[in-house]
Design an enzyme around this catalytic site. Sequence first.
Site: not given
Length: 167
Positions: A69, A101-102, A104-107
């Site tokens: 993350d 991802c967890v 939906g804002l980074g990976r």
Amino acid sequence: MNRPAPVEISYENMRFLITHNPTNATLNKFTEELKKYGVTTLVRVCDATYDKAPVEKEGIHVLDWPFDDGAPPPNQIVDDWLNLLKTKFREEPGCCVAVHCVAGLGRAPVLVALALIECGMKYEDAVQFIRQKRRGAFNSKQLLYLEKYRPKMRLRFRDTNGHCCVQ
């Protein structure tokens, strides 16, 4: 926890769905959402928090490519991602590839940005294009990674209309 709704990112002949991870309790709704967008492949870039069997039973192939993350993706995941897209968009024109991802804002947005950059978009434009639909996407470390990323133009092929297409 209140999560942002899934967003579709379309560019040229590529379609992506960026979303957060479901739980076993929300899996049916999540799977219906994927089907609504015509998703045939789902890439999970976080640790598994749900059973993928019910999703695969609906004909959606789930790939597990987790990475840390807040971090940029390892080279192997970038290569696997771009190879997947090259194959998917050539063999199934119009299909949608989902990535989560967890939150939906980074990976997940980073992988979509890489695809846009590989298709010839400048990194700033790719970030803005995604942020228009996914506010809050990318942290400073991920932005620096995208800025320094040097595309190999692996998704940049021109069709007769001059559009980026995957071949």
